[in-house]
Design a protein around this motif. Sequence first.
Motif, PDB file in Angstrom:
ATOM      1  N   SER A 195       0.825  -1.218   0.000  1.00  0.00           N
ATOM      2  CA  SER A 195       0.000   0.000   0.000  1.00  0.00           C
ATOM      3  C   SER A 195       0.858   1.268   0.000  1.00  0.00           C
ATOM      4  O   SER A 195       0.328   2.376  -0.022  1.00  0.00           O
ATOM      5  N   GLY A 196       2.183   1.094   0.031  1.00  0.00           N
ATOM      6  CA  GLY A 196       3.099   2.238   0.154  1.00  0.00           C
ATOM      7  C   GLY A 196       2.893   3.290  -0.914  1.00  0.00           C
ATOM      8  O   GLY A 196       2.889   4.487  -0.631  1.00  0.00           O
ATOM      9  N   GLU A 197       2.723   2.854  -2.157  1.00  0.00           N
ATOM     10  CA  GLU A 197       2.546   3.822  -3.248  1.00  0.00           C
ATOM     11  C   GLU A 197       1.230   4.573  -3.105  1.00  0.00           C
ATOM     12  O   GLU A 197       1.136   5.765  -3.405  1.00  0.00           O
ATOM     13  N   LEU A 198       0.193   3.861  -2.635  1.00  0.00           N
ATOM     14  CA  LEU A 198      -1.092   4.534  -2.386  1.00  0.00           C
ATOM     15  C   LEU A 198      -0.918   5.570  -1.275  1.00  0.00           C
ATOM     16  O   LEU A 198      -1.418   6.687  -1.369  1.00  0.00           O
ATOM     17  N   GLY A 199      -0.194   5.173  -0.221  1.00  0.00           N
ATOM     18  CA  GLY A 199       0.036   6.071   0.912  1.00  0.00           C
ATOM     19  C   GLY A 199       0.796   7.324   0.507  1.00  0.00           C
ATOM     20  O   GLY A 199       0.595   8.402   1.070  1.00  0.00           O
ATOM     21  N   ALA A 200       1.678   7.170  -0.492  1.00  0.00           N
ATOM     22  CA  ALA A 200       2.473   8.319  -0.954  1.00  0.00           C
ATOM     23  C   ALA A 200       1.672   9.230  -1.877  1.00  0.00           C
ATOM     24  O   ALA A 200       2.150  10.301  -2.272  1.00  0.00           O
ATOM     25  N   GLY A 201       0.440   8.815  -2.212  1.00  0.00           N
ATOM     26  CA  GLY A 201      -0.383   9.568  -3.168  1.00  0.00           C
ATOM     27  C   GLY A 201      -0.575  11.028  -2.817  1.00  0.00           C
ATOM     28  O   GLY A 201      -0.263  11.917  -3.633  1.00  0.00           O
ATOM     29  N   PRO A 202      -1.070  11.362  -1.598  1.00  0.00           N
ATOM     30  CA  PRO A 202      -1.300  12.781  -1.265  1.00  0.00           C
ATOM     31  C   PRO A 202      -0.041  13.639  -1.426  1.00  0.00           C
ATOM     32  O   PRO A 202      -0.092  14.726  -2.001  1.00  0.00           O
ATOM     33  N   LYS A 203       1.087  13.118  -0.939  1.00  0.00           N
ATOM     34  CA  LYS A 203       2.350  13.874  -1.024  1.00  0.00           C
ATOM     35  C   LYS A 203       2.765  14.077  -2.483  1.00  0.00           C
ATOM     36  O   LYS A 203       3.158  15.178  -2.883  1.00  0.00           O
ATOM     37  N   ASN A 204       2.666  13.013  -3.291  1.00  0.00           N
ATOM     38  CA  ASN A 204       3.071  13.104  -4.697  1.00  0.00           C
ATOM     39  C   ASN A 204       2.159  14.044  -5.480  1.00  0.00           C
ATOM     40  O   ASN A 204       2.621  14.829  -6.314  1.00  0.00           O
ATOM     41  N   ILE A 205       0.842  13.960  -5.208  1.00  0.00           N
ATOM     42  CA  ILE A 205      -0.101  14.834  -5.916  1.00  0.00           C
ATOM     43  C   ILE A 205       0.126  16.290  -5.506  1.00  0.00           C
ATOM     44  O   ILE A 205       0.145  17.193  -6.352  1.00  0.00           O
ATOM     45  N   PHE A 206       0.329  16.523  -4.195  1.00  0.00           N
ATOM     46  CA  PHE A 206       0.626  17.881  -3.733  1.00  0.00           C
ATOM     47  C   PHE A 206       1.878  18.415  -4.429  1.00  0.00           C
ATOM     48  O   PHE A 206       1.918  19.558  -4.893  1.00  0.00           O
ATOM     49  N   LEU A 235      -6.272  17.110  -0.105  1.00  0.00           N
ATOM     50  CA  LEU A 235      -4.980  16.413  -0.108  1.00  0.00           C
ATOM     51  C   LEU A 235      -4.404  16.297   1.294  1.00  0.00           C
ATOM     52  O   LEU A 235      -3.930  15.240   1.712  1.00  0.00           O
ATOM     53  N   LEU A 236      -4.425  17.417   2.050  1.00  0.00           N
ATOM     54  CA  LEU A 236      -3.869  17.372   3.403  1.00  0.00           C
ATOM     55  C   LEU A 236      -4.706  16.463   4.301  1.00  0.00           C
ATOM     56  O   LEU A 236      -4.167  15.712   5.112  1.00  0.00           O
ATOM     57  N   ASN A 237      -6.012  16.508   4.125  1.00  0.00           N
ATOM     58  CA  ASN A 237      -6.911  15.618   4.870  1.00  0.00           C
ATOM     59  C   ASN A 237      -6.560  14.153   4.593  1.00  0.00           C
ATOM     60  O   ASN A 237      -6.454  13.334   5.519  1.00  0.00           O
ATOM     61  N   ALA A 238      -6.329  13.828   3.313  1.00  0.00           N
ATOM     62  CA  ALA A 238      -5.977  12.451   2.934  1.00  0.00           C
ATOM     63  C   ALA A 238      -4.641  12.043   3.547  1.00  0.00           C
ATOM     64  O   ALA A 238      -4.458  10.899   3.977  1.00  0.00           O
ATOM     65  N   SER A 239      -3.698  12.991   3.617  1.00  0.00           N
ATOM     66  CA  SER A 239      -2.389  12.696   4.198  1.00  0.00           C
ATOM     67  C   SER A 239      -2.505  12.405   5.693  1.00  0.00           C
ATOM     68  O   SER A 239      -1.866  11.482   6.217  1.00  0.00           O
ATOM     69  N   LEU A 293      -4.234  30.672   4.925  1.00  0.00           N
ATOM     70  CA  LEU A 293      -4.025  29.643   3.891  1.00  0.00           C
ATOM     71  C   LEU A 293      -2.576  29.162   3.805  1.00  0.00           C
ATOM     72  O   LEU A 293      -2.251  28.360   2.936  1.00  0.00           O
ATOM     73  N   GLU A 294      -1.711  29.621   4.701  1.00  0.00           N
ATOM     74  CA  GLU A 294      -0.298  29.232   4.572  1.00  0.00           C
ATOM     75  C   GLU A 294      -0.113  27.720   4.668  1.00  0.00           C
ATOM     76  O   GLU A 294       0.768  27.158   4.031  1.00  0.00           O
ATOM     77  N   TRP A 295      -0.953  27.053   5.446  1.00  0.00           N
ATOM     78  CA  TRP A 295      -0.860  25.584   5.556  1.00  0.00           C
ATOM     79  C   TRP A 295      -0.882  24.912   4.191  1.00  0.00           C
ATOM     80  O   TRP A 295      -0.293  23.835   4.005  1.00  0.00           O
ATOM     81  N   ALA A 296      -1.541  25.556   3.223  1.00  0.00           N
ATOM     82  CA  ALA A 296      -1.745  24.945   1.903  1.00  0.00           C
ATOM     83  C   ALA A 296      -0.463  24.852   1.085  1.00  0.00           C
ATOM     84  O   ALA A 296      -0.425  24.153   0.070  1.00  0.00           O
ATOM     85  N   ARG A 297       0.601  25.553   1.513  1.00  0.00           N
ATOM     86  CA  ARG A 297       1.815  25.553   0.685  1.00  0.00           C
ATOM     87  C   ARG A 297       3.033  24.938   1.384  1.00  0.00           C
ATOM     88  O   ARG A 297       4.143  25.021   0.872  1.00  0.00           O
ATOM     89  N   ILE A 298       2.826  24.331   2.553  1.00  0.00           N
ATOM     90  CA  ILE A 298       3.972  23.811   3.324  1.00  0.00           C
ATOM     91  C   ILE A 298       4.187  22.318   3.021  1.00  0.00           C
ATOM     92  O   ILE A 298       3.427  21.463   3.489  1.00  0.00           O
ATOM     93  N   PRO A 299       5.226  21.965   2.247  1.00  0.00           N
ATOM     94  CA  PRO A 299       5.447  20.552   1.894  1.00  0.00           C
ATOM     95  C   PRO A 299       5.691  19.657   3.111  1.00  0.00           C
ATOM     96  O   PRO A 299       5.356  18.473   3.101  1.00  0.00           O
ATOM     97  N   HIS A 300       6.292  20.239   4.185  1.00  0.00           N
ATOM     98  CA  HIS A 300       6.617  19.430   5.372  1.00  0.00           C
ATOM     99  C   HIS A 300       5.389  18.783   6.000  1.00  0.00           C
ATOM    100  O   HIS A 300       5.495  17.771   6.692  1.00  0.00           O
ATOM    101  N   PHE A 301       4.208  19.375   5.790  1.00  0.00           N
ATOM    102  CA  PHE A 301       3.007  18.810   6.406  1.00  0.00           C
ATOM    103  C   PHE A 301       2.644  17.442   5.816  1.00  0.00           C
ATOM    104  O   PHE A 301       1.813  16.731   6.370  1.00  0.00           O
ATOM    105  N   TYR A 302       3.271  17.106   4.699  1.00  0.00           N
ATOM    106  CA  TYR A 302       3.055  15.780   4.102  1.00  0.00           C
ATOM    107  C   TYR A 302       4.096  14.772   4.602  1.00  0.00           C
ATOM    108  O   TYR A 302       4.138  13.630   4.149  1.00  0.00           O
ATOM    109  N   ASN A 303       4.930  15.231   5.514  1.00  0.00           N
ATOM    110  CA  ASN A 303       5.891  14.361   6.198  1.00  0.00           C
ATOM    111  C   ASN A 303       5.735  14.686   7.680  1.00  0.00           C
ATOM    112  O   ASN A 303       6.589  15.287   8.304  1.00  0.00           O
TER     113      ASN A 303
END
Length: 599
Positions: free
Chosen positions: A164-175, A236-240, A510-520
């Motif tokens: 399921s790893g690739e599915l799990g990486a989906g939100p981060k990759n799409i973002f 996307l962030l919700n999915a992550s 809206l700053e949360w919407a542009r922070i890549p770290h939130f996907y890690n």
Amino acid sequence: MEDKKLKQREEIPKEYKWRLEEIYADDGQWEKDFAKIKEILPRMEGFRNKLGDSPQSLLGCLRLQDEIGQISDQVFVYANMRKDENNANSKYQGMKDRAQGLMVAIGEALSFIQPEILAIDSETLNEYLNREPGLSLYQFYLEEILRMKEHTLSPREEEIIAMSGELGAGPKNIFSMLNNADIKFPEITDEEGDRVAITHGNYIKFMESEERQVRMDAFKGLYDTYGKQKNTLGALLNASVKKDIFYARVHKYGSALEASLYDDNIPVRVYDNLIKTVRSHLGLFYRYVALRKRLLGLPELHMYDIYAPLVKEMKSKIPYEEAVTMVEKGLAPLGEIYLTDLKQGIRNGWVDVMENEGKTSGAYSWGAYGTHPYVLMNYQNNLDNVFTLAHELGHSLHSYYSWQTQPYIYSYYKIFVAEVASTVNETLLTKYLLANAADEKQKMYLINHYLEEFRGTVFRQTMFAEFEKIIHEKAEAGEPLTTEAFSEIYYQLNQDYYGPDMAMDQEIALEWARIPHFYNAFYVYKYATGFSAASALAQGILEEGQPAVDRYLKFLQSGGSDYPINLLQKAGVDMNEPHPIEQALKVFEEMLVEMEKMV
């Protein structure tokens, strides 16, 4: 007139180049090691399904794993660093690609080791350790694996989760695709009157502009663009967040936060202490915000004023040789041993100094066990680059001492402590330069540099960490995470952290919407804890002298031989308690008082 054209690699004097031939004398030697790995890798298959047969079988496998790891590290590092000298060199592009392919093959060949060790019961493993003295070296390594046992499922369940790893990486990759490829920002008028499109690369440059209109236009242009995509970004962030919670629950952790910290064996209270302690000292940050408003002479301070320079950059040119002298003098409190090793490293081909055509941008410290570390720089003659040199050499000496002292299995340190040595160096250099500042203007510039580092690394990253904690806890409690919910939480946190002197622009919600770290998730707190630990260590070194230096050098020699919290504890910093964060905030206050006196 000065020639601004970049030099070719061969035009750079050799004293400004690193000596990668100390890893491999020539590319032919690299090819030999590449072939050697391919030759010995199949031997690993002979251990598959046999690790539980005998202590000798387990020891043989672990020793072969070390041998493969040590050689392949050198193969991978050499190829990558040769490519970094000139990215247009197709020979080294090819070698780097081959090395990358080899690392993937190694990962596959070694993938059975951990599951098989976990399948050996604790009693049998203890018996192995008693019967085979050679295994004593691997005791901590084996304990680390066994610590994961209660959170490890059956082989088939783990296989399904891995799938399921690739599915799990989906939100981060799409973002990442949306943020880096699809989002297009508008043009604004810059200081010269030219129309320039906002990009991720130039946004902070615009925010540092002395022209307030440029800052405001960049700020509003950026957030208007994210606003048009806010529902997609919210989904996307919700999915992550849901992905984090799924993996935590499936592996029987109490929360997503606990699951994330478990790998480094960090108690949840360390995370909570950081937020609680920083929150209880926000009055200091409010004072800094008020000082910023006063120095900029503004009736209202807005979020787009937070990066505006308070003190004009020092224009004096600092040649590389002078930078080296400044760093050496600044790090003198670390003692003769450290200084001797630092000087030898600088003078013996550790540092690749000058920019050249095709060279990788930025700066890093890297290397491989069995050799010595290297620093890549693109040195510019300014004070920021002096700090960069001190920072990267901090990483290098940390690696050097770990590699000199530890066996391969414990030679690399964890991310939790990675920024400590580099920040200790920066802090000591700041203190030295302040004590020797030529005038008030230079002193003010240095204090401002430190306060800005602190703001960005401690206050800002702690606010990020609190945001991550809140949104995960809400989702774990079954509350919906909508775009509006993210924005409300984030806006409130900004109000809490920046205080009454900040005119809170609605766009910042809206700053949360542009922070890549939130996907890690639950990663950024390490910046704040690392900075705090380094600040406490530097203070101890300056006040206590040799005993503190001895403890610190022991820490630098420890690599990954113990859990990060324990290593820092031995150095004199207990991150289980709020004290190091309080100590760091005390240094911030001292610097703030100095700057308040000067205006």
